[in-house]
Design an enzyme around this catalytic site. Structure first.
Site, PDB file in Angstrom:
ATOM      1  N   VAL A  49     -30.916  29.807 -14.197  1.00 38.36           N
ATOM      2  CA  VAL A  49     -29.538  29.746 -13.685  1.00 38.36           C
ATOM      3  C   VAL A  49     -28.764  28.688 -14.467  1.00 38.36           C
ATOM      4  O   VAL A  49     -29.327  27.666 -14.878  1.00 38.36           O
ATOM      5  CB  VAL A  49     -29.539  29.358 -12.187  1.00 38.36           C
TER       6      VAL A  49
ATOM      7  N   TYR B  89     -44.734  23.287  -9.727  1.00 42.65           N
ATOM      8  CA  TYR B  89     -43.535  23.979  -9.212  1.00 42.65           C
ATOM      9  C   TYR B  89     -43.873  25.439  -8.897  1.00 42.65           C
ATOM     10  O   TYR B  89     -43.498  25.957  -7.838  1.00 42.65           O
ATOM     11  CB  TYR B  89     -42.453  23.894 -10.288  1.00 42.65           C
TER      12      TYR B  89
END
Ligand code: NAP
Ligand code: GDP
Length: 347
Positions: free
Chosen positions: A175, A145
């Protein structure tokens, strides 16, 4: 799709429009923060599989966007990253290359892509700032990632130097908020623990927190204030309009799209002093959900990166008085959203 109220000057395509961040942007736009000359188009993998160059090109030809917020990605928490590093790398590299190149070919004026603070070097000095993305290897748990996300920054630089494109990126910390992925195995820590507390309350069992609880994270709320009448919230009528609505990530995206002109990325984060340990984050959920059971730490599970403390000094230079929803309030709102929307939540 959100129709423009006046003549359209900006047609804004949001990839990943059905995810945590995409839904938050959709809500604040519907809440009246879209501008009269803007038309907003939120798309998901059902509209186009962005790992396919042909489908991506067709999507751009269909909508002819002038601006793009690029959120679509293979996303997951620490434990999904550990299992699927190769898939994270391949899918995200394809998605990002297809989106950025279609945007270039279609003459898109501005693209705002999304990096993450977990892509920074694992061995570093703190606080981390925007200049440090490529300074050393990322944490081994999420190398696929991280390297894929880092390449967006390389492409943005390349499209600017070779073709003058204004493609930039934001770098949010962890988040969370309504519409997150609450899957326990694959999701991030806050939605995972919220779901676990929900189940532990049903069964009267202990809450198992993975790892030692010592790693530290800065959490940014996706949403901030939305009106009580937001139709996607079912009966969730517990939010109160504060005197000065706090802003958080979705509204920061609107600001970056409209006003941030640099190609260099910008960190979107609460202050360094807002960083909490995983144990403290779990305790905030326990309090919000009034969980009275035992807390157990499963230290056979990985801790991941110990911390990735990021500086929001650049953001503060642009927006000195920007307000974030206090962490415990945002956790409370997210827990309320999850329990109210349990049947339909992603889990
Ligand atoms: P999310 O809730 O998992 O949503 C992912 C979105 O991407 C969904 O709309 C999904 O569509 C779409 N998507 C995935 N694969 C796709 C494909 N092959 N083709 C088209 N669309 C595809 O993710 P999120 O948390 O909102 O993350 C948004 C962005 O913020 C990502 O770029 C992520 O890397 C970044 N970010 C997230 C965090 C975090 O803590 N969540 C932190 C920092 C940065 P479907 O609904 O159709 O599957
Ligand atoms: P990261 O911030 O990119 O590492 O990803 P996560 O949001 O998945 O957070 C991982 C951190 O939370 C690690 O220290 C984990 O050991 C810890 N953690 C504790 N309980 C959980 C859980 O239920 N789910 C997840 N994903 N992480 C957990």
């Amino acid at each position: 799709m959100t129709e423009a109220a006046g003549p359209v000057a900006k047609r804004i395509l949001v990839t990943g429009g059905t995810g945590l961040v995409g839904n938050a942007i959709k809500k604040v736009v519907a809440d009246g923060e879209g501008q009269p000359d803007e038309e907003w188009i939120f798309v998901s993998s059902r509209d186009a599989d962005l790992t396919s160059a042909a489908e991506t090109k067709a999507l751009f030809e269909q909508h002819k966007p002038t601006h793009v917020i690029h959120l679509a990605a293979m996303v997951g928490g620490l434990f999904k990253n550990i299992r699927y590093n190769l898939d994270f790398w391949r899918r995200n590299i394809h998605i990002n290359d297809n989106v950025l190149h279609s945007a270039y070919e279609m003459g898109v004026q501005k693209v705002v892509s999304c990096l993450s603070t977990c892509i920074f070097p694992d061995k570093t000095t703190y606080p981390i700032d925007e200049s440090m993305i490529h300074n050393g290897p990322p944490h081994s748990s999420n190398f696929g990632y991280s390297y894929a996300k880092r390449m967006i920054d390389i492409q943005n630089r390349g499209y600017f130097e070779q073709h003058g494109c204004r493609f930039t990126a934001v770098i949010p910390t962890n988040v969370f908020g309504p519409d997150d992925n609450f899957n326990i195995e694959d999701g991030h820590v806050l939605p995972g623990l919220i779901h676990k507390v929900y189940l532990a309350k049903q069964t009267g069992s202990a809450l198992t927190i993975w790892g030692t609880g010592k790693p530290r994270r800065q959490f940014i709320y996706s949403l901030g204030w939305v009106p009580l009448q937001w139709e996607g919230w079912g009966t969730t009528a517990t939010l109160q309009e504060p005197s000065a609505p706090p802003q958080d990530l979705a509204r920061l995206f609107l600001w970056v799209l409209r006003e941030y002109d640099e190609v260099e990325p910008i960190i979107l984060s609460v202050g360094e002093e807002e960083e909490v340990s995983i144990r403290e984050a779990a305790e905030a959920i326990v309090e919000a959900m009034d969980f009275r059971g035992e807390l157990v730490f499963d230290t056979s599970k990985a801790d991941g990166q110990f911390k990735k403390t990021a500086s929001n000094a650049k953001l503060r230079r642009y927006l000195p008085s920007f307000q974030f929803t206090p962490f415990r309030q945002a956790v409370k709102e997210t827990c309320t959203w999850f329990t109210t929307n349990y049947a339909n939540a992603r889990k």
